[in-house]
Scaffold this motif. Structure first.
Motif, PDB file in Angstrom:
ATOM      1  N   LEU A 129      14.903  15.383 -29.685  1.00  0.00           N
ATOM      2  CA  LEU A 129      14.636  15.530 -31.116  1.00  0.00           C
ATOM      3  C   LEU A 129      13.152  15.381 -31.425  1.00  0.00           C
ATOM      4  CD1 LEU A 129      15.828  15.693 -34.074  1.00  0.00           C
ATOM      5  CD2 LEU A 129      15.793  13.189 -34.030  1.00  0.00           C
ATOM      6  N   ILE A 130      12.545  14.322 -30.902  1.00  0.00           N
ATOM      7  CA  ILE A 130      11.128  14.059 -31.176  1.00  0.00           C
ATOM      8  C   ILE A 130      10.236  15.024 -30.408  1.00  0.00           C
ATOM      9  CG2 ILE A 130       9.295  12.334 -31.035  1.00  0.00           C
ATOM     10  CD1 ILE A 130      11.469  11.924 -33.239  1.00  0.00           C
ATOM     11  N   HIS A 131      10.626  15.382 -29.209  1.00  0.00           N
ATOM     12  CA  HIS A 131       9.866  16.363 -28.432  1.00  0.00           C
ATOM     13  C   HIS A 131       9.755  17.678 -29.211  1.00  0.00           C
ATOM     14  CE1 HIS A 131       8.942  19.309 -25.299  1.00  0.00           C
ATOM     15  NE2 HIS A 131       8.512  18.312 -24.553  1.00  0.00           N
ATOM     16  N   HIS A 132      10.877  18.156 -29.751  1.00  0.00           N
ATOM     17  CA  HIS A 132      10.864  19.393 -30.522  1.00  0.00           C
ATOM     18  C   HIS A 132      10.075  19.235 -31.822  1.00  0.00           C
ATOM     19  CE1 HIS A 132      14.780  20.757 -28.357  1.00  0.00           C
ATOM     20  NE2 HIS A 132      13.706  21.046 -27.664  1.00  0.00           N
ATOM     21  N   SER A 133      10.160  18.073 -32.426  1.00  0.00           N
ATOM     22  CA  SER A 133       9.417  17.824 -33.667  1.00  0.00           C
ATOM     23  C   SER A 133       7.915  17.868 -33.415  1.00  0.00           C
ATOM     24  CB  SER A 133       9.810  16.458 -34.250  1.00  0.00           C
ATOM     25  OG  SER A 133      11.179  16.421 -34.584  1.00  0.00           O
ATOM     26  N   LEU A 134       7.461  17.241 -32.333  1.00  0.00           N
ATOM     27  CA  LEU A 134       6.037  17.229 -32.002  1.00  0.00           C
ATOM     28  C   LEU A 134       5.546  18.637 -31.648  1.00  0.00           C
ATOM     29  CD1 LEU A 134       5.889  13.940 -29.919  1.00  0.00           C
ATOM     30  CD2 LEU A 134       4.829  14.322 -32.142  1.00  0.00           C
ATOM     31  N   GLU A 143      -0.634  25.007 -41.022  1.00  0.00           N
ATOM     32  CA  GLU A 143       0.145  25.434 -42.178  1.00  0.00           C
ATOM     33  C   GLU A 143       0.529  24.223 -43.038  1.00  0.00           C
ATOM     34  OE1 GLU A 143       0.485  28.650 -42.552  1.00  0.00           O
ATOM     35  OE2 GLU A 143      -0.476  28.996 -40.612  1.00  0.00           O
ATOM     36  N   LYS A 144       1.046  24.509 -44.223  1.00  0.00           N
ATOM     37  CA  LYS A 144       1.546  23.436 -45.086  1.00  0.00           C
ATOM     38  C   LYS A 144       2.947  23.065 -44.606  1.00  0.00           C
ATOM     39  CE  LYS A 144       2.331  22.179 -49.923  1.00  0.00           C
ATOM     40  NZ  LYS A 144       2.317  22.644 -51.337  1.00  0.00           N
ATOM     41  N   ILE A 145       3.064  21.934 -43.906  1.00  0.00           N
ATOM     42  CA  ILE A 145       4.363  21.519 -43.365  1.00  0.00           C
ATOM     43  C   ILE A 145       4.693  20.107 -43.848  1.00  0.00           C
ATOM     44  CG2 ILE A 145       4.338  23.004 -41.328  1.00  0.00           C
ATOM     45  CD1 ILE A 145       3.352  20.650 -39.684  1.00  0.00           C
ATOM     46  N   SER A 146       5.972  19.854 -43.983  1.00  0.00           N
ATOM     47  CA  SER A 146       6.441  18.544 -44.431  1.00  0.00           C
ATOM     48  C   SER A 146       7.497  18.021 -43.470  1.00  0.00           C
ATOM     49  CB  SER A 146       7.045  18.659 -45.844  1.00  0.00           C
ATOM     50  OG  SER A 146       8.241  19.431 -45.792  1.00  0.00           O
ATOM     51  N   LEU A 147       7.861  16.765 -43.648  1.00  0.00           N
ATOM     52  CA  LEU A 147       8.918  16.175 -42.827  1.00  0.00           C
ATOM     53  C   LEU A 147      10.227  16.940 -43.013  1.00  0.00           C
ATOM     54  CD1 LEU A 147       9.658  13.805 -40.917  1.00  0.00           C
ATOM     55  CD2 LEU A 147      10.359  12.532 -42.948  1.00  0.00           C
ATOM     56  N   SER A 148      10.483  17.384 -44.233  1.00  0.00           N
ATOM     57  CA  SER A 148      11.700  18.156 -44.508  1.00  0.00           C
ATOM     58  C   SER A 148      11.705  19.482 -43.760  1.00  0.00           C
ATOM     59  CB  SER A 148      11.841  18.408 -46.010  1.00  0.00           C
ATOM     60  OG  SER A 148      12.017  17.199 -46.711  1.00  0.00           O
ATOM     61  N   ARG A 152      14.554  20.459 -40.974  1.00  0.00           N
ATOM     62  CA  ARG A 152      15.340  21.699 -40.979  1.00  0.00           C
ATOM     63  C   ARG A 152      15.209  22.419 -39.639  1.00  0.00           C
ATOM     64  NH1 ARG A 152      13.558  22.121 -46.370  1.00  0.00           N
ATOM     65  NH2 ARG A 152      11.752  23.381 -45.723  1.00  0.00           N
ATOM     66  N   GLU A 153      13.995  22.402 -39.090  1.00  0.00           N
ATOM     67  CA  GLU A 153      13.747  23.086 -37.820  1.00  0.00           C
ATOM     68  C   GLU A 153      14.549  22.466 -36.682  1.00  0.00           C
ATOM     69  OE1 GLU A 153      12.000  25.819 -35.172  1.00  0.00           O
ATOM     70  OE2 GLU A 153      11.930  25.786 -37.363  1.00  0.00           O
ATOM     71  N   VAL A 154      14.677  21.135 -36.685  1.00  0.00           N
ATOM     72  CA  VAL A 154      15.372  20.450 -35.582  1.00  0.00           C
ATOM     73  C   VAL A 154      16.808  20.070 -35.969  1.00  0.00           C
ATOM     74  CG1 VAL A 154      13.217  19.610 -34.590  1.00  0.00           C
ATOM     75  CG2 VAL A 154      14.424  18.186 -36.252  1.00  0.00           C
ATOM     76  N   HIS A 155      17.239  20.540 -37.144  1.00  0.00           N
ATOM     77  CA  HIS A 155      18.629  20.371 -37.588  1.00  0.00           C
ATOM     78  C   HIS A 155      19.061  18.903 -37.691  1.00  0.00           C
ATOM     79  CE1 HIS A 155      18.748  24.653 -36.847  1.00  0.00           C
ATOM     80  NE2 HIS A 155      18.473  24.462 -35.571  1.00  0.00           N
ATOM     81  N   THR A 156      18.317  18.166 -38.485  1.00  0.00           N
ATOM     82  CA  THR A 156      18.687  16.772 -38.714  1.00  0.00           C
ATOM     83  C   THR A 156      18.289  16.348 -40.116  1.00  0.00           C
ATOM     84  OG1 THR A 156      18.667  14.546 -37.731  1.00  0.00           O
ATOM     85  CG2 THR A 156      16.547  15.689 -37.895  1.00  0.00           C
ATOM     86  N   ASN A 157      18.656  15.123 -40.471  1.00  0.00           N
ATOM     87  CA  ASN A 157      18.353  14.568 -41.782  1.00  0.00           C
ATOM     88  C   ASN A 157      16.919  14.030 -41.819  1.00  0.00           C
ATOM     89  OD1 ASN A 157      18.264  11.945 -43.534  1.00  0.00           O
ATOM     90  ND2 ASN A 157      19.924  13.182 -44.392  1.00  0.00           N
TER      91      ASN A 157
END
Length: 232
Positions: A129-134, A143-148, A152-157
């Protein structure tokens, strides 16, 4: 993996970090301009791999390498030099240097030297999960990116991702993103001298030059312009 880069040329330090980080995005980099700074870093971090320029101001890279090995028996040392010399080779063998790179460092040669770390799986122990997030952050920081967005990209809350991110990375998502953007800006300031400070800010993910410059000075202790001047 804690990596120490020692060179008195700021541009070389930024380029080395950039090239290594392209293969190992989750390694942690510590940079120093001379042996004094490098020893201070070694006192606060367990260095696993060190790239040392031979021709340093004060103590040479070989002399520092000997000191480093005396303090840290497990560190692996790679020497970086503009000159091949039999004397250098002899000293390098004596202190247990594992490899050599010749300046200017060619990316393909660097990748060859680092291939054994890929084969051994020498990466930080992050969950999938964190590997994909990083990875998403590293590919989209401009780009303008947020935690949300990442959730969504890693399919979690987002709440769950925020907690896991802090647990595994040791800092919040926003702090990590901010520091990663500053690192990208430092590379851009030196590598793209034709860019204005506004261009650097925009290409590093900051939507305001004023905010970027204020934040840069707070973190680095100098303005972006002063950092660029030091790197020349």
């Amino acid at each position: 993996m804690n990596v120490l880069l020692v060179d008195d040329e700021p541009l070389v330090l930024e380029q080395m970090e950039y090239m290594i980080q392209s293969i190992f995005p989750f390694w942690t980099f510590h940079k120093a301009a001379d042996a004094v700074q490098a020893l201070t870093i070694n006192q606060t971090h367990k260095i696993n791999l060190a790239f040392l320029d031979i021709n340093l101001p004060g103590r040479s890279g070989l002399e520092f390498g000997e000191d480093l090995r005396a303090l840290n028996k497990e560190v692996e040392i790679i020497m970086v030099t503009a000159h091949q010399s039999f004397d250098y080779a002899q000293q390098s063998i004596r202190i247990g240097v594992v490899d050599y790179l010749t300046k200017p460092v060619i990316e393909s040669e660097l990748h060859k030297v680092l291939s054994k770390y890929q084969e051994s799986g020498a990466t930080q122990n992050y969950s999938s999960l964190i590997h994909h997030s990083l990875t998403f952050i590293h590919e989209n920081f401009a780009e303008k990116i947020s935690l949300s967005d990442i959730a969504r990209e890693v399919h979690t809350n987002p709440t769950y991702l925020s907690r896991k991110f802090h647990e595994e990375v040791g800092t919040s998502f926003s702090e990590y993103l901010m520091h990663y953007r500053i690192k990208a800006a430092k590379r851009a300031l030196i590598a793209n001298t034709n860019w204005s400070i506004s261009d650097v800010a925009e290409n590093s993910g900051f939507n305001s030059q004023h905010y970027f410059s204020t934040l840069f000075r707070k973190i680095e202790g100098i303005t972006p312009k002063e950092f660029r001047e030091k790197g020349k």
